[in-house]
Write an enzyme that holds these catalytic residues in place. Structure first.
Site, short mmCIF file in Angstrom:
data_model
loop_
_atom_site.label_atom_id
_atom_site.label_comp_id
_atom_site.label_asym_id
_atom_site.label_seq_id
_atom_site.Cartn_x
_atom_site.Cartn_y
_atom_site.Cartn_z
N LYS A 10 57.78 17.24 57.32
CA LYS A 10 58.18 15.85 57.15
C LYS A 10 57.61 15.24 55.86
O LYS A 10 58.11 14.24 55.37
CB LYS A 10 57.74 15.00 58.35
CG LYS A 10 58.44 15.41 59.65
CD LYS A 10 58.04 14.48 60.79
CE LYS A 10 58.64 14.93 62.11
NZ LYS A 10 58.05 16.21 62.60
N SER A 11 56.57 15.88 55.32
CA SER A 11 55.91 15.31 54.14
C SER A 11 56.72 15.53 52.88
O SER A 11 57.01 16.66 52.49
CB SER A 11 54.53 15.93 53.97
OG SER A 11 54.12 15.85 52.61
#
Lengths: 220, 220
Positions: A10-11
């Site tokens: 998700k980063s």
């Protein structure tokens, strides 16, 4: 041996580092950390990186974090052609300026839109932060102009960094990217031409978008 | 030749550039900018820097924003063999990593200063202090592994970070828990180039102390 990349899908910055690795055609061992579960705060990782952030790259004995420093390091060290991070001082300076713009302005203001909702229990996107994000996109339109890339007329690490930021912004749905036609066309070009984009960035950006929208939909 | 810097002294990123220019022994013309008076919003300035930020470097046809990109450019162009920004990929990557870390430091500092300067909001300003101190603690942990910010000698990372850390000191923030940072600060203050930081950091420290004291008194 080889490269180890501490990562979370998700980063946005983690995906930028991974996408650059794929663009360079390097092998990498992706080590996913469960940040929400606090895995990055465990002793062994803090011993490697006292700032306990991802992405973190381990190359033999060398440890480096900050996604944009990772990207420039990898081109400096392993890049077969230097166009991704030109050696001419003036061309390089423009790439560097775009990288700092990404961290300090575009990603920073985008973060102020989404992180208070994901982590802070805020109910709606902060107006001031949204305005600044839109302003940053307008500047990005200007940086790309008619040259086709953010720092000149060919692909550099700045396109990869900013491209991943904008893809994450797009996935969040906080604004309509079609209002920025030059940025939209450029992002589309990156999506369709960068090797490894589908693998390194697409799923993570989508996962971020889903997570954000769920957080926004939570009424209590 | 003729370098021109558009800046104001209190600004930490501006001071980062002043320190670097002095360390490199480069002459430049300073164009004083008053952001409150709208100097960065004139059509003329926006043409040079659509981001309407300071510092801005003018070198011939090149207009470069982003203090850290300016510093790395100055070495790449005018002192390419300088130890301040080593060429070895690993050593350089460490400097770059710390320069991006410094962006975070400056952002945290702005979260304390801006509410004070623009909104008179002492509560929001005070609430932002722990986040800056947290980053200073992380810098302490970094200094446990190396004598200077990015290795065993002074680099651009020290020259950038000192502008922010000296500001935290001048503001009277509590640095009692970070002995390595204080020792490092003392060392950097001995460098001849540090002279370029003194006036501006004193100014900013006084402005913060007076402003915050007055607002806290009013709030009682």
């Amino acid at each position: 041996m080889g490269l180890d990349l501490y990562f979370m899908d998700k980063s946005s910055p983690a995906r930028a580092a991974l996408l650059l690795i794929k663009t360079l055609g390097l092998d990498v061992n992706v080590k996913s950390l469960d940040l929400f579960g606090g895995e990055h705060l465990q002793e062994d990782f803090v011993a490697i990186n006292p700032q306990h952030t991802i992405p973190t790259l381990v190359d033999g004995k060398f440890v480096i974090w900050e996604s944009r420093a990772i990207m420039t390091y990898l081109v400096n060290k392993y890049g077969k052609d230097t166009s991704l991070y030109p050696t001419d001082p003036e061309e390089r300076a423009v790439v560097d300026q775009r990288l700092y713009f990404d961290m300090g302005t575009l990603y920073d203001n985008f973060g102020k839109c989404v992180y208070p909702i994901i982590f802070g229990g805020a109910k709606e996107v902060d107006e001031a932060a949204l305005t600044k994000t839109k302003q940053a996109l307008t500047w990005l339109e200007g940086f790309i102009g008619d040259r086709g890339f953010v720092a000149g007329s060919s692909l550099t690490v700045a396109d990869i960094a900013l491209g991943v930021t904008v893809s994450t912004l797009e996935a969040s749905g906080i604004l309509d990217l079609s209002a920025y036609p030059v940025v939209s066309a450029w992002l589309n070009k990156l999506k369709t031409t960068l090797p490894g984009y589908a693998e390194a960035n697409q799923p993570g950006a989508e996962a971020f978008g889903v997570m954000f929208k769920e957080a926004l939909a939570r009424k209590s | 030749m003729g370098l021109t810097v558009f800046a104001f002294e209190a600004s930490p990123p501006c001071r980062g550039v002043f320190i670097t220019l002095k360390a490199l022994g480069l002459e430049y013309e300073l164009k004083q900018i008053d952001t409150k008076a709208g100097d960065t919003r004139t059509p003329e300035y926006l043409e040079k820097n659509p981001q309407h930020t300071v510092p801005l470097l003018e070198d011939g046809d090149l207009y470069l924003a982003e203090s850290r990109a300016i510093s790395t450019y100055l070495v790449n162009k005018y002192a390419p063999d300088s130890d301040l920004y080593p060429k070895d990929p690993e050593a350089r990557a460490l400097v770059d990593s710390r320069l991006f870390f410094d962006v975070g430091l400056n952002t945290a500092l702005l979260h304390i200063l801006k509410p004070l300067k623009y909104d008179g909001d002492i509560a929001r300003s005070d609430a932002a202090i722990p986040a800056l101190l947290d980053l200073i603690n992380i810098f302490e942990a970094m200094l446990a592994k190396s004598e200077y910010a990015a290795g065993d000698h002074v680099t651009l990372a020290d020259l950038a970070i000192v502008a922010n850390v000296s500001t935290a000191e001048a503001m009277g923030l509590d640095l009692s828990g970070v002995p390595k940072v204080r020792a490092w600060l003392d060392k950097i203050k001995q460098l001849p180039c540090y002279e370029a930081n003194v006036q501006g950091v004193t100014q900013l420290g006084v402005m913060y102390k007076e402003g915050s004291t007055a607002l806290r008194a009013k709030a009682q």
